[in-house]
Motif scaffolding. Structure first.
Motif, PDB file in Angstrom:
ATOM      1  N   VAL A 234     -21.777 -45.939  -4.488  1.00  0.00           N
ATOM      2  CA  VAL A 234     -21.759 -47.125  -4.565  1.00  0.00           C
ATOM      3  C   VAL A 234     -20.874 -48.008  -3.494  1.00  0.00           C
ATOM      4  O   VAL A 234     -21.491 -49.142  -2.798  1.00  0.00           O
ATOM      5  CB  VAL A 234     -21.190 -47.525  -5.919  1.00  0.00           C
ATOM      6  N   CYS A 235     -19.811 -47.355  -3.123  1.00  0.00           N
ATOM      7  CA  CYS A 235     -19.048 -48.001  -1.954  1.00  0.00           C
ATOM      8  C   CYS A 235     -18.198 -47.060  -1.046  1.00  0.00           C
ATOM      9  O   CYS A 235     -18.093 -45.618  -1.602  1.00  0.00           O
ATOM     10  CB  CYS A 235     -17.890 -49.284  -2.672  1.00  0.00           C
ATOM     11  N   SER A 236     -17.616 -47.434  -0.073  1.00  0.00           N
ATOM     12  CA  SER A 236     -16.948 -46.425   0.911  1.00  0.00           C
ATOM     13  C   SER A 236     -15.785 -46.964   1.561  1.00  0.00           C
ATOM     14  O   SER A 236     -15.279 -46.311   1.900  1.00  0.00           O
ATOM     15  CB  SER A 236     -18.021 -45.757   1.844  1.00  0.00           C
ATOM     16  N   GLU A 237     -15.772 -48.171   1.472  1.00  0.00           N
ATOM     17  CA  GLU A 237     -14.443 -48.758   2.064  1.00  0.00           C
ATOM     18  C   GLU A 237     -13.253 -48.766   0.928  1.00  0.00           C
ATOM     19  O   GLU A 237     -13.456 -48.922  -0.025  1.00  0.00           O
ATOM     20  CB  GLU A 237     -14.574 -50.404   2.375  1.00  0.00           C
ATOM     21  N   PRO A 238     -11.972 -48.355   1.571  1.00  0.00           N
ATOM     22  CA  PRO A 238     -10.908 -48.304   0.829  1.00  0.00           C
ATOM     23  C   PRO A 238     -10.584 -49.341  -0.041  1.00  0.00           C
ATOM     24  O   PRO A 238     -10.355 -49.043  -1.508  1.00  0.00           O
ATOM     25  CB  PRO A 238      -9.709 -48.154   1.546  1.00  0.00           C
ATOM     26  N   GLN A 239     -10.763 -50.476   0.162  1.00  0.00           N
ATOM     27  CA  GLN A 239     -10.389 -51.572  -0.835  1.00  0.00           C
ATOM     28  C   GLN A 239     -11.360 -51.791  -2.045  1.00  0.00           C
ATOM     29  O   GLN A 239     -11.338 -51.870  -2.972  1.00  0.00           O
ATOM     30  CB  GLN A 239     -10.208 -53.085  -0.201  1.00  0.00           C
ATOM     31  N   ALA A 240     -12.663 -51.465  -1.522  1.00  0.00           N
ATOM     32  CA  ALA A 240     -13.758 -51.536  -2.453  1.00  0.00           C
ATOM     33  C   ALA A 240     -13.829 -50.310  -3.554  1.00  0.00           C
ATOM     34  O   ALA A 240     -14.095 -50.325  -4.686  1.00  0.00           O
ATOM     35  CB  ALA A 240     -15.161 -51.595  -1.702  1.00  0.00           C
ATOM     36  N   ILE A 241     -13.360 -49.242  -3.054  1.00  0.00           N
ATOM     37  CA  ILE A 241     -13.082 -48.049  -3.802  1.00  0.00           C
ATOM     38  C   ILE A 241     -11.998 -48.301  -4.862  1.00  0.00           C
ATOM     39  O   ILE A 241     -12.221 -48.014  -5.794  1.00  0.00           O
ATOM     40  CB  ILE A 241     -12.698 -46.632  -2.889  1.00  0.00           C
ATOM     41  N   TYR A 242     -10.727 -48.762  -4.356  1.00  0.00           N
ATOM     42  CA  TYR A 242      -9.880 -49.088  -5.429  1.00  0.00           C
ATOM     43  C   TYR A 242     -10.225 -50.140  -6.283  1.00  0.00           C
ATOM     44  O   TYR A 242     -10.105 -49.795  -7.641  1.00  0.00           O
ATOM     45  CB  TYR A 242      -8.518 -49.486  -4.432  1.00  0.00           C
ATOM     46  N   ASP A 243     -10.909 -51.214  -5.986  1.00  0.00           N
ATOM     47  CA  ASP A 243     -11.259 -52.454  -6.475  1.00  0.00           C
ATOM     48  C   ASP A 243     -12.360 -51.881  -7.983  1.00  0.00           C
ATOM     49  O   ASP A 243     -12.175 -52.040  -9.054  1.00  0.00           O
ATOM     50  CB  ASP A 243     -11.876 -53.445  -5.931  1.00  0.00           C
ATOM     51  N   TYR A 244     -13.249 -51.142  -7.569  1.00  0.00           N
ATOM     52  CA  TYR A 244     -14.211 -50.580  -8.007  1.00  0.00           C
ATOM     53  C   TYR A 244     -13.900 -49.741  -9.371  1.00  0.00           C
ATOM     54  O   TYR A 244     -14.134 -49.724 -10.517  1.00  0.00           O
ATOM     55  CB  TYR A 244     -15.405 -49.651  -7.588  1.00  0.00           C
ATOM     56  N   ASN A 245     -12.968 -48.657  -8.946  1.00  0.00           N
ATOM     57  CA  ASN A 245     -12.253 -47.979 -10.044  1.00  0.00           C
ATOM     58  C   ASN A 245     -11.231 -48.515 -10.839  1.00  0.00           C
ATOM     59  O   ASN A 245     -11.473 -48.402 -12.016  1.00  0.00           O
ATOM     60  CB  ASN A 245     -11.516 -46.588  -9.495  1.00  0.00           C
ATOM     61  N   TYR A 246     -10.262 -49.488 -10.310  1.00  0.00           N
ATOM     62  CA  TYR A 246      -9.441 -50.378 -11.057  1.00  0.00           C
ATOM     63  C   TYR A 246     -10.033 -51.171 -12.003  1.00  0.00           C
ATOM     64  O   TYR A 246      -9.787 -51.069 -13.449  1.00  0.00           O
ATOM     65  CB  TYR A 246      -8.743 -51.124 -10.091  1.00  0.00           C
ATOM     66  N   ILE A 247     -10.943 -52.048 -11.606  1.00  0.00           N
ATOM     67  CA  ILE A 247     -11.593 -52.922 -12.644  1.00  0.00           C
ATOM     68  C   ILE A 247     -12.278 -52.295 -13.721  1.00  0.00           C
ATOM     69  O   ILE A 247     -12.274 -52.660 -14.814  1.00  0.00           O
ATOM     70  CB  ILE A 247     -12.838 -53.946 -11.566  1.00  0.00           C
ATOM     71  N   ASN A 248     -13.320 -51.170 -13.519  1.00  0.00           N
ATOM     72  CA  ASN A 248     -13.967 -50.665 -14.547  1.00  0.00           C
ATOM     73  C   ASN A 248     -13.310 -49.688 -15.455  1.00  0.00           C
ATOM     74  O   ASN A 248     -13.127 -49.829 -16.548  1.00  0.00           O
ATOM     75  CB  ASN A 248     -15.000 -49.503 -14.049  1.00  0.00           C
ATOM     76  N   ALA A 249     -11.887 -49.028 -14.739  1.00  0.00           N
ATOM     77  CA  ALA A 249     -11.350 -48.372 -15.554  1.00  0.00           C
ATOM     78  C   ALA A 249     -10.342 -49.400 -16.741  1.00  0.00           C
ATOM     79  O   ALA A 249     -10.000 -49.240 -17.871  1.00  0.00           O
ATOM     80  CB  ALA A 249     -10.061 -47.741 -14.770  1.00  0.00           C
ATOM     81  N   LYS A 250     -10.052 -50.689 -16.302  1.00  0.00           N
ATOM     82  CA  LYS A 250      -9.220 -51.475 -17.006  1.00  0.00           C
ATOM     83  C   LYS A 250     -10.162 -52.078 -18.190  1.00  0.00           C
ATOM     84  O   LYS A 250      -9.459 -52.241 -19.142  1.00  0.00           O
ATOM     85  CB  LYS A 250      -8.844 -52.827 -15.954  1.00  0.00           C
ATOM     86  N   LYS A 251     -11.167 -52.346 -17.991  1.00  0.00           N
ATOM     87  CA  LYS A 251     -12.123 -52.337 -18.993  1.00  0.00           C
ATOM     88  C   LYS A 251     -12.131 -51.586 -20.473  1.00  0.00           C
ATOM     89  O   LYS A 251     -11.847 -52.101 -21.323  1.00  0.00           O
ATOM     90  CB  LYS A 251     -13.674 -52.519 -18.661  1.00  0.00           C
ATOM     91  N   ALA A 252     -12.330 -50.253 -19.795  1.00  0.00           N
ATOM     92  CA  ALA A 252     -12.202 -49.300 -20.686  1.00  0.00           C
ATOM     93  C   ALA A 252     -10.842 -49.166 -21.493  1.00  0.00           C
ATOM     94  O   ALA A 252     -10.745 -48.951 -22.705  1.00  0.00           O
ATOM     95  CB  ALA A 252     -12.646 -47.899 -20.360  1.00  0.00           C
ATOM     96  N   VAL A 253      -9.790 -49.108 -20.915  1.00  0.00           N
ATOM     97  CA  VAL A 253      -8.310 -49.071 -21.570  1.00  0.00           C
ATOM     98  C   VAL A 253      -7.973 -50.407 -22.233  1.00  0.00           C
ATOM     99  O   VAL A 253      -7.472 -50.100 -23.449  1.00  0.00           O
ATOM    100  CB  VAL A 253      -7.445 -49.060 -20.254  1.00  0.00           C
TER     101      VAL A 253
END
Length: 351
Positions: A234-253
């Motif tokens: 989906v993505c490979s830039e550091p900020q995009a990787i952080y945001d993708y994981n943070y945003i989606n994990a936050k939804k579940a948590v």
């Protein structure tokens, strides 16, 4: 007080017990306390006593064991063998093409689900992991499931034939199908004394997605629901990787907390090209920052036993160990900071 930290990995494709024992020790040495074992249809036929030994070995090493329904229904695991044994239970696409996974509404598949839960219970399983429940959509064949069972139920509910297009009513019916199946499955597992966990995919076209996770969390015996924000494709830039994981994990948590349930979030550790392995470090901190306290990797040694393995499994596995040690330090630094604050409060503001 910080909640319990669970760190683990998925383990599959090996049924040789001396290697299992070595690998479970390796998992513990990589700072993990949880392992997810597959229990396939083939295991039901050939490895019931072996799986019992595998679960016992894992628990003897101090690992909490989750048992994955790999290849049993419409989660991952390629083809479901039950569609060969009971052809009428297979899903159909909207154009009539038979699909090699079972219809969640078919009564014989529900009978088979009970037998799978029974087999896991007999093997000593305590926690079931319902892996990526979904209904497929094909560009070539339309949506599933459009089998006779589903068409009959749809017509009974809506008073008209089930269309071959993915209308709003069809989308709602597909979601209701998944929710009803997992109400049945988790209720039965609960009766057998087991806890139910699960992981949800992201696309709304699958029937259940992270955005509709509340439907599963509302089930009384679906105890723990999470997601797997795999980013490598989906993505490979550091900020995009952080945001993708943070945003989606936050939804579940956040959703799990709203229902007073537990959660799980998965860290991708497979299919990595050489040179991208350090991305795992960014993603892991993003998951923890989002509040994830059950963090699992897919999978052991970078998926080495599968075609989708990381190109450098040794490196990926070493980094998984570094990540787990790092998360443990973060977690217990926070625990100790909280204890010190509480002690300072009791002593008038001084340690």
């Amino acid at each position: 007080m910080e909640r319990t930290l669970k760190l683990g990995t998925a383990y599959h494709s090996n049924r040789i017990l001396r290697h299992v024992e070595e690998d479970m020790t390796d998992i513990v040495n990589h700072h993990m306390n949880t392992v997810v074992h597959m229990f396939t249809h083939n295991d039901m036929d050939r490895h019931r006593s072996v799986l019992k030994d595998i679960i016992a070995i894992s628990e003897d090493k101090g690992l909490e064991v989750w048992v994955d329904n790999w290849g049993i229904d419409d989660g991952p695991g390629d083809k479901a063998y039950i569609t060969a044994l009971i052809p009428d239970a297979a899903q159909q696409y909207a154009d009539g093409t038979r699909y090699f996974r079972p219809c969640f509404n078919h009564p014989q598949f529900r009978d088979f689900t009970r037998s799978w839960v029974d087999a896991v219970a007999e093997a000593g399983g305590k926690t079931l992991f319902w892996d990526e429940p979904h209904l497929n959509v094909s560009d070539a064949h339309g949506f599933a499931c459009h089998c006779p069972t589903c068409r009959k139920l749809f017509e009974e509910k809506y008073g008209k034939p089930m269309p071959a297009e993915l209308t709003d009513e069809v989308a709602a019916f597909r979601t209701d199908t998944l929710v009803d199946y997992f109400r049945f499955a988790t209720d039965y597992a609960h009766e057998c004394g087991m806890t139910n966990t699960g992981c949800i995919m992201f696309s709304p076209s699958h029937g259940i997605s992270v955005d509709s996770i509340d439907r599963l969390l509302s089930l009384p015996h679906f105890d723990n629901v999470g997601c797997d924000p795999y980013w490598c494709g989906v993505c490979s830039e550091p900020q995009a990787i952080y945001d993708y994981n943070y945003i989606n994990a936050k939804k579940a948590v956040t959703a799990a907390e709203r229902f007073g349930k537990d959660h799980n979030v998965w860290l991708q550790a497979y299919a990595f090209p050489r040179g991208r392995e350090d991305e795992l470090m960014i993603a892991a901190d993003a998951l923890y920052d989002a509040g994830a306290r059950t963090i699992l990797t897919w999978s052991f040694r970078g998926g080495e036993s599968n075609d989708y393995r990381a190109q450098n499994p040794d490196m990926i596995w070493a980094i998984q160990g570094e990540i787990m040690a790092h998360l443990r330090r973060r977690h217990f630094d926070a625990v100790l900071a909280g204890l010190r604050r509480a002690d300072a409060d009791r002593n008038g503001g001084s340690l």
